[in-house]
Design a protein around this motif. Structure first.
Motif, PDB file in Angstrom:
ATOM      1  N   VAL B 392       0.847  -1.188   0.000  1.00  0.00           N
ATOM      2  CA  VAL B 392       0.000   0.000   0.000  1.00  0.00           C
ATOM      3  C   VAL B 392       0.885   1.241   0.000  1.00  0.00           C
ATOM      4  O   VAL B 392       0.681   2.180  -0.785  1.00  0.00           O
ATOM      5  CB  VAL B 392      -0.939   0.006   1.219  1.00  0.00           C
ATOM      6  CG1 VAL B 392      -1.555   1.378   1.414  1.00  0.00           C
ATOM      7  CG2 VAL B 392      -2.031  -1.028   1.044  1.00  0.00           C
ATOM      8  N   LEU B 393       1.930   1.224   0.840  1.00  0.00           N
ATOM      9  CA  LEU B 393       2.839   2.360   0.878  1.00  0.00           C
ATOM     10  C   LEU B 393       3.606   2.508  -0.429  1.00  0.00           C
ATOM     11  O   LEU B 393       3.700   3.591  -0.998  1.00  0.00           O
ATOM     12  CB  LEU B 393       3.834   2.200   2.024  1.00  0.00           C
ATOM     13  CG  LEU B 393       3.421   2.776   3.369  1.00  0.00           C
ATOM     14  CD1 LEU B 393       4.496   2.488   4.406  1.00  0.00           C
ATOM     15  CD2 LEU B 393       3.209   4.274   3.257  1.00  0.00           C
ATOM     16  N   TRP B 394       4.172   1.403  -0.920  1.00  0.00           N
ATOM     17  CA  TRP B 394       5.055   1.444  -2.095  1.00  0.00           C
ATOM     18  C   TRP B 394       4.268   1.838  -3.330  1.00  0.00           C
ATOM     19  O   TRP B 394       4.530   2.862  -3.963  1.00  0.00           O
ATOM     20  CB  TRP B 394       5.713   0.085  -2.231  1.00  0.00           C
ATOM     21  CG  TRP B 394       6.623  -0.191  -3.388  1.00  0.00           C
ATOM     22  CD1 TRP B 394       6.615  -1.315  -4.152  1.00  0.00           C
ATOM     23  CD2 TRP B 394       7.703   0.593  -3.907  1.00  0.00           C
ATOM     24  NE1 TRP B 394       7.602  -1.288  -5.099  1.00  0.00           N
ATOM     25  CE2 TRP B 394       8.279  -0.110  -4.969  1.00  0.00           C
ATOM     26  CE3 TRP B 394       8.239   1.841  -3.584  1.00  0.00           C
ATOM     27  CZ2 TRP B 394       9.365   0.356  -5.709  1.00  0.00           C
ATOM     28  CZ3 TRP B 394       9.324   2.321  -4.320  1.00  0.00           C
ATOM     29  CH2 TRP B 394       9.864   1.582  -5.373  1.00  0.00           C
ATOM     30  N   ALA B 395       3.261   1.041  -3.699  1.00  0.00           N
ATOM     31  CA  ALA B 395       2.529   1.334  -4.928  1.00  0.00           C
ATOM     32  C   ALA B 395       1.645   2.559  -4.768  1.00  0.00           C
ATOM     33  O   ALA B 395       1.523   3.374  -5.683  1.00  0.00           O
ATOM     34  CB  ALA B 395       1.689   0.123  -5.342  1.00  0.00           C
ATOM     35  N   GLY B 396       1.036   2.702  -3.607  1.00  0.00           N
ATOM     36  CA  GLY B 396       0.149   3.837  -3.401  1.00  0.00           C
ATOM     37  C   GLY B 396       0.889   5.162  -3.489  1.00  0.00           C
ATOM     38  O   GLY B 396       0.455   6.098  -4.159  1.00  0.00           O
ATOM     39  N   SER B 397       2.048   5.246  -2.772  1.00  0.00           N
ATOM     40  CA  SER B 397       2.797   6.506  -2.808  1.00  0.00           C
ATOM     41  C   SER B 397       3.294   6.815  -4.209  1.00  0.00           C
ATOM     42  O   SER B 397       3.218   7.948  -4.670  1.00  0.00           O
ATOM     43  CB  SER B 397       4.006   6.458  -1.892  1.00  0.00           C
ATOM     44  OG  SER B 397       3.670   5.942  -0.665  1.00  0.00           O
ATOM     45  N   LEU B 398       3.802   5.788  -4.909  1.00  0.00           N
ATOM     46  CA  LEU B 398       4.289   6.030  -6.262  1.00  0.00           C
ATOM     47  C   LEU B 398       3.155   6.520  -7.158  1.00  0.00           C
ATOM     48  O   LEU B 398       3.335   7.419  -7.989  1.00  0.00           O
ATOM     49  CB  LEU B 398       4.889   4.760  -6.853  1.00  0.00           C
ATOM     50  CG  LEU B 398       6.291   4.374  -6.384  1.00  0.00           C
ATOM     51  CD1 LEU B 398       6.750   3.139  -7.127  1.00  0.00           C
ATOM     52  CD2 LEU B 398       7.262   5.502  -6.605  1.00  0.00           C
ATOM     53  N   ALA B 399       1.972   5.924  -6.979  1.00  0.00           N
ATOM     54  CA  ALA B 399       0.857   6.317  -7.840  1.00  0.00           C
ATOM     55  C   ALA B 399       0.466   7.772  -7.592  1.00  0.00           C
ATOM     56  O   ALA B 399       0.322   8.561  -8.533  1.00  0.00           O
ATOM     57  CB  ALA B 399      -0.338   5.392  -7.611  1.00  0.00           C
ATOM     58  N   VAL B 400       0.294   8.116  -6.316  1.00  0.00           N
ATOM     59  CA  VAL B 400      -0.108   9.491  -6.023  1.00  0.00           C
ATOM     60  C   VAL B 400       0.992  10.468  -6.442  1.00  0.00           C
ATOM     61  O   VAL B 400       0.743  11.509  -7.046  1.00  0.00           O
ATOM     62  CB  VAL B 400      -0.425   9.650  -4.527  1.00  0.00           C
ATOM     63  CG1 VAL B 400      -0.745  11.083  -4.195  1.00  0.00           C
ATOM     64  CG2 VAL B 400      -1.585   8.746  -4.149  1.00  0.00           C
ATOM     65  N   GLY B 401       2.230  10.089  -6.117  1.00  0.00           N
ATOM     66  CA  GLY B 401       3.350  10.933  -6.520  1.00  0.00           C
ATOM     67  C   GLY B 401       3.405  11.114  -8.016  1.00  0.00           C
ATOM     68  O   GLY B 401       3.705  12.202  -8.526  1.00  0.00           O
ATOM     69  N   GLY B 402       3.088  10.046  -8.741  1.00  0.00           N
ATOM     70  CA  GLY B 402       3.100  10.128 -10.193  1.00  0.00           C
ATOM     71  C   GLY B 402       2.069  11.100 -10.714  1.00  0.00           C
ATOM     72  O   GLY B 402       2.339  11.883 -11.634  1.00  0.00           O
ATOM     73  N   VAL B 403       0.886  11.074 -10.128  1.00  0.00           N
ATOM     74  CA  VAL B 403      -0.152  11.993 -10.591  1.00  0.00           C
ATOM     75  C   VAL B 403       0.257  13.435 -10.313  1.00  0.00           C
ATOM     76  O   VAL B 403       0.121  14.319 -11.159  1.00  0.00           O
ATOM     77  CB  VAL B 403      -1.498  11.654  -9.919  1.00  0.00           C
ATOM     78  CG1 VAL B 403      -2.524  12.714 -10.242  1.00  0.00           C
ATOM     79  CG2 VAL B 403      -1.980  10.297 -10.386  1.00  0.00           C
ATOM     80  N   GLU B 404       0.811  13.665  -9.118  1.00  0.00           N
ATOM     81  CA  GLU B 404       1.278  15.014  -8.794  1.00  0.00           C
ATOM     82  C   GLU B 404       2.360  15.472  -9.764  1.00  0.00           C
ATOM     83  O   GLU B 404       2.349  16.590 -10.280  1.00  0.00           O
ATOM     84  CB  GLU B 404       1.865  15.027  -7.372  1.00  0.00           C
ATOM     85  CG  GLU B 404       0.858  14.821  -6.280  1.00  0.00           C
ATOM     86  CD  GLU B 404       0.089  16.095  -5.982  1.00  0.00           C
ATOM     87  OE1 GLU B 404       0.656  17.192  -6.180  1.00  0.00           O
ATOM     88  OE2 GLU B 404      -1.079  15.998  -5.587  1.00  0.00           O
TER      89      GLU B 404
END
Lengths: 267, 488, 200
Positions: B392-404
């Motif tokens: 959740v941390l790894w994929a979730g953070s990358l996903a949100v970071g990617g959108v930003e």
């Protein structure tokens, strides 16, 4: 599904269809391409890389530069700009007319209508085609990348992540060899807030020869980043090849599939 | 454990026949999982401290990240998937594994290929193609090993007594045919002396990446889930025809995804991928419905065991599929293309979905195959929490970071450095997640390796006992004769 | 060992899972058909129908053709140069200086800088016989090299030779070429003797 053979048949159909489309289709359409003709010119495009630049593309591949950099410019749209070339016999009429019309960001039909109006008033105009998009607005390119840009690349390294800026036109944006080398050795020296890791292993730091003359290859640094006194930083052959490759990255010829009107930049 | 004796083989015989091949596959896979995650962690450190590997070419980000990705995919995912597949085939066939030595040899060839390939990438010999960085020599080893394992799997499948196929059969068999085709095609077109010219290379590479990372892992993972979910829930799979529908739509539509929207290709290629990706919603819905209907209403408490793993993995698959659909939609791709969103989807697919389903499956089948319980049963539940939280941390953070990052990239007024800066905080959170996953993988490797060691020790003991037995009888008779001589 | 093993009621033969035979719900077929329709419409609008030259943001070959930069003066000169170098330069020389026994020079030639009606007929119909160019005699045959060129291309190349290498004559437009072509279509090659008498 009754047996193993019908599963095999299902896979054959599904994968076969996409194989025909993307593998066979792309090989037929793109894999046999030859050089493209540059618009309104007798030049062909692209030119094959030579010497250090070809070797540099292998250094680029070996170090996985495509993991952080892309080499493709996207385009979101195309617009026409109408430019007055001569005022004709009635300059005041024409200039009054021009001040009432929108001349930039037009579609082709609008641009033709505007040109006809101005031509009817006696002025002569040219319609410039301009590519538009976020990448282009950033100055990363003047048109979108197309297949012709990668004709002689092996391997084609389009990249898929922009942890660093796009490099499709980096040879046109930073044409200085020393800049490219310094950027590889110490990115923060030439780009503020750069997140790029230094590639010091591509260079050698050594004492300047007795007699004081530094090597002709030695990097020239900006003031705060110079190596310690008496030392110089010399690029390895790989560094020189990589820099030559980066300098060769230019995709600015107008082509039929990515048209634009080349405009002379003011000196 | 499973009492029926109406079969040709008892289930414990079936399980025992898989022992050596599966240990060969899983032992290596567990080690590669740990190595891949460790290398991934080393690679991501470049973003936190760019100076770290400035003098060390072997760990430069481009090399380390490519090696880590390939280690996870080829080193862990494929061998683990094949091992689970072999066991499921033997179980469903109710027959011992056919040609059991072949997968053992093949597993060793495979692991050798992975080792050679990884070292090649780190020393600079990568091919430059995403998800295909192993050089030609390594590819040949991997291809040969896969074919060998496929022979044993197909033979085991053919030995089934109940001729009707179970849905997992379709998915797993399809995977056996899928990989050799895409792997051989891509290698023949790209990694030869006369590769196809120009940007066609990129198309074939995208086609291959999608068909391996999304479709192949989906086939094996969903096939495995469709076996374990009903088994662990104690309910039948709901339903056979919906699973058939999901299978057909997955392979028909899934094979066409993968070409990025902004790519320098004639418009029909990204358009075909966009359309196919939108169609992908259908199999995702079908698989979600099957999983939900099978699982809901089962009165089984999970407690961090294999059932939880498989449930979470299936949910992660649906999410990763939805991310794929979203990133192919032209409006959304403008914001997510070339950002960390793409790697987030790939990591969710590989780690969140496939690795978790495989770990659950292996924890469920390994005790049966080995004939004794897990050496560290508490690790299962601990690893469950580490993996779930970690992904959740790894994929979730990358996903949100990617959108930003993408929103900043798309706005030409913002400086480029802002887009990398905004992603950094998410990378930090993601790195913590990756660390948790690495710790979980260490627990997994500990269990697998401890089981292997225990089995080998038991084997050694029984071997020693067999050798000693006649020797122990000899001194006893000698002393008896001596007593007799003394007496006389 | 695991709780699941205890609650694991065998549901099929030998404890292996089985699948129910319930039918596929109708709504999923409807969703699929709807998506297929929307996808087909999208592909029709955005794909350029497999044309190798159509890249997004262009959606069709017609639209791409529409957005080609039509010649401004500079573009026309560049086009004229390109046509000249491929069609005429082989004989007349890339520098317009001609080649002995092959073709007379164009640089400084009075036939080039004179009227365009007369000039245009040379590439359109061909030329044979003895001709004086810049004081020298040339007795050669020229095929109608311009007969297959489009009006725009022929106009561009005539403009190019009239404005290059020191020649300073007026440009020729595509309409001019069209008019000349209409008049002389189908006529045999003119002889050099006849050339002098043609209106300029």
């Amino acid at each position: 599904m009754k047996n193993g053979f019908s599963v095999f048949l299902a896979v054959f159909i599904a994968l076969g269809l996409s194989w025909c489309g993307f593998v066979l289709g792309s090989v037929k359409q793109l894999g046999t391409a030859k050089q493209a003709a540059v618009l309104n010119s007798s030049d062909t495009y692209p030119l094959q890389r030579t010497g250090n630049a070809t070797l540099g593309s292998q250094v680029y591949r070996a170090n996985g530069c495509a993991a952080c950099h892309t080499e493709q410019v996207r385009q979101d749209g195309v617009v026409c700009d109408v430019v007055l070339t001569a005022a004709g016999k009635k300059p005041t009429v024409v200039s009054n007319l021009v001040s009432t019309l929108k001349l930039t960001g037009l579609t082709r039909e609008e641009a033709d209508a505007v040109s006809d109006k101005i031509a009817a008033a006696g002025g002569s105009v040219e319609t410039h085609i301009v590519a538009s998009g976020a990448d282009i607005a950033r100055g990363w390119g003047i048109r979108r990348s197309v297949a012709a840009d990668y004709l002689y690349d092996h391997p084609v390294q389009l990249g898929s992540l922009r942890a660093g800026p796009d490099l499709a036109n980096v040879g046109a944006r930073f044409p200085d060899l020393n800049w490219q080398l310094v950027h590889l050795y110490a990115p923060q020296a030439v780009v503020k807030n750069s997140a790029m890791p230094p590639f010091r292993f591509l260079f050698e730091v050594r004492k300047i020869n007795l007699g004081g003359a530094s090597s002709p290859d030695a990097l020239q640094f900006p003031k705060d980043f110079a190596p310690p006194a008496g030392c110089e930083v010399v690029p390895s052959p790989e560094a020189k090849q990589l820099a030559a490759y980066l300098l060769s990255l230019k995709a600015d010829a107008p082509l039929y599939e990515a048209p634009f009107t080349p405009v002379m930049t003011k000196p | 454990m499973n009492p029926t004796e109406t079969n040709h083989f008892s289930m414990s015989e079936v399980d025992a026949s898989c022992r050596v091949p599966l240990l060969a596959l899983f032992g290596g896979a567990a080690l590669w999982l740990v190595a891949g995650l460790a290398l991934s962690l080393a690679a991501i450190m470049t973003f936190h401290k760019p100076d770290m590997f400035a003098d060390c070419p072997f760990l430069a980000y481009g090399r380390a990240q490519a090696a880590a990705n390939d280690l996870l995919l080829y080193g862990f995912c494929i061998p683990a998937g094949l091992g689970v597949m072999l066991w499921i085939f033997s179980r469903l066939s109710q027959s011992e594994l056919v040609l059991p030595l072949v997968p053992v040899v093949a597993a060793n060839i495979w692991h050798l290929g992975v080792l050679v390939g990884t070292v090649a990438i780190l020393i600079g010999d990568s091919t430059g193609f995403a998800w295909l960085e192993f050089p030609r020599g390594s590819s040949v080893l991997l291809f040969a090993a896969f074919l060998l394992i496929a022979v044993s799997a197909v033979a085991t499948f053919g030995a089934r007594r109940n001729r009707e196929l179970y849905p997992s059969h379709w998915f797993l068999l399809a995977a056996l045919f899928w990989f050799p085709w895409i792997y051989s095609t891509t290698n023949l077109f790209l990694i030869t002396h006369h590769p196809v010219r120009g940007v066609a290379q990129a198309v074939i590479d995208s086609w291959f990446s999608n068909n391996l990372v999304f479709v192949w892992l989906a086939l094996v993972g969903v096939g495995t889930a469709f076996y374990f979910l009903p088994k662990l829930a104690g309910r039948p799979l709901q339903s056979r025809y919906l699973a058939l529908f999901a299978f057909w739509t997955l392979i028909l539509f899934g094979a066409w995804c993968g070409v990025p929207q902004g790519a320098p290709l004639p418009a029909w290629m990204p358009a075909a991928s966009a359309v196919a990706s939108s169609f992908l919603i259908v199999p995702l819905i079908a698989i979600a419905v099957i999983a939900c209907k099978t699982v809901c209403g089962a009165n089984v408490t999970c407690k961090g065991g294999p059932f939880c793993y498989v449930k979470f993995g299936t949910a992660a698959f649906i999410l990763s599929g939805l991310m794929l659909v979203a990133s192919a939609c032209p409006q959304i791709s403008r914001a997510t293309e070339f950002t960390w969103f793409g790697p987030a989807q790939a990591q969710l697919q590989i780690l969140g979905f496939f690795a978790i389903v495989m770990c659950g499956a292996i924890y469920e089948l390994l005790p049966r195959v080995m004939g004794f319980v897990l050496p560290f049963p508490k690790f299962v539940r601990l690893q469950h929490w580490l993996f779930m939280l970690g992904i959740v941390l790894w994929a979730g953070s990358l996903a949100v970071g990617g959108v930003e990052q993408g929103m900043k990239l798309n706005n030409p007024q913002t400086a480029f450095a802002d887009s990398t800066a905004v992603a950094l905080i998410f990378l930090r959170a993601g790195t913590t997640g990756l660390l948790l996953i690495l710790l979980g993988s260490l627990l997994f490797a500990a269990n697998v390796l401890a089981m292997t060691l225990k089995w080998k020790l038991a084997l050694l003991k029984s071997l020693l006992a067999a050798v000693k037995a006649p020797l122990e009888a000899a001194p006893a008779s000698a002393s008896l004769r001596r007593d007799q001589e003394v007496k006389s | 060992m695991n709780d699941e093993a205890k609650s694991n009621c065998p549901t099929g033969t030998g404890g292996e899972p089985s699948a129910t035979q319930s039918t596929v719900p109708m709504w999923i077929f409807i969703v699929t058909l709807l998506l297929l329709f929307v996808g087909a419409v999208y592909f029709d609008h955005h794909s350029g129908w497999f044309n190798a030259k159509v890249y997004s943001p262009y959606v069709s070959a017609e639209q791409l053709e529409l957005y080609q930069p039509k010649s401004g003066a500079a573009a026309a000169a560049a086009q004229g140069k390109k046509v000249y170098e491929t069609v005429c330069g082989i004989c007349h020389g890339v520098d317009g200086m001609g080649k002995p026994n092959q073709a007379p020079p164009l640089a400084g030639s009075e036939w080039v800088t004179g009227g365009f009606h007369r000039l245009a007929q040379i590439p359109l119909n061909g030329l044979n016989g003895s001709l004086q160019v810049e004081g020298k005699d040339w007795n050669l045959n020229m095929a109608p090299m311009g007969a297959n060129l489009s009006d725009a291309d022929l106009a561009a190349v005539l403009t190019y030779i009239r404005t290059s290498w020191g020649n300073k004559a007026g440009a020729v437009s595509a309409d001019d070429v069209k008019a000349v072509r209409a008049v002389v279509a189908g006529h045999p090659a003119i002889s050099a003797a006849q050339l002098k008498d043609l209106p300029e």
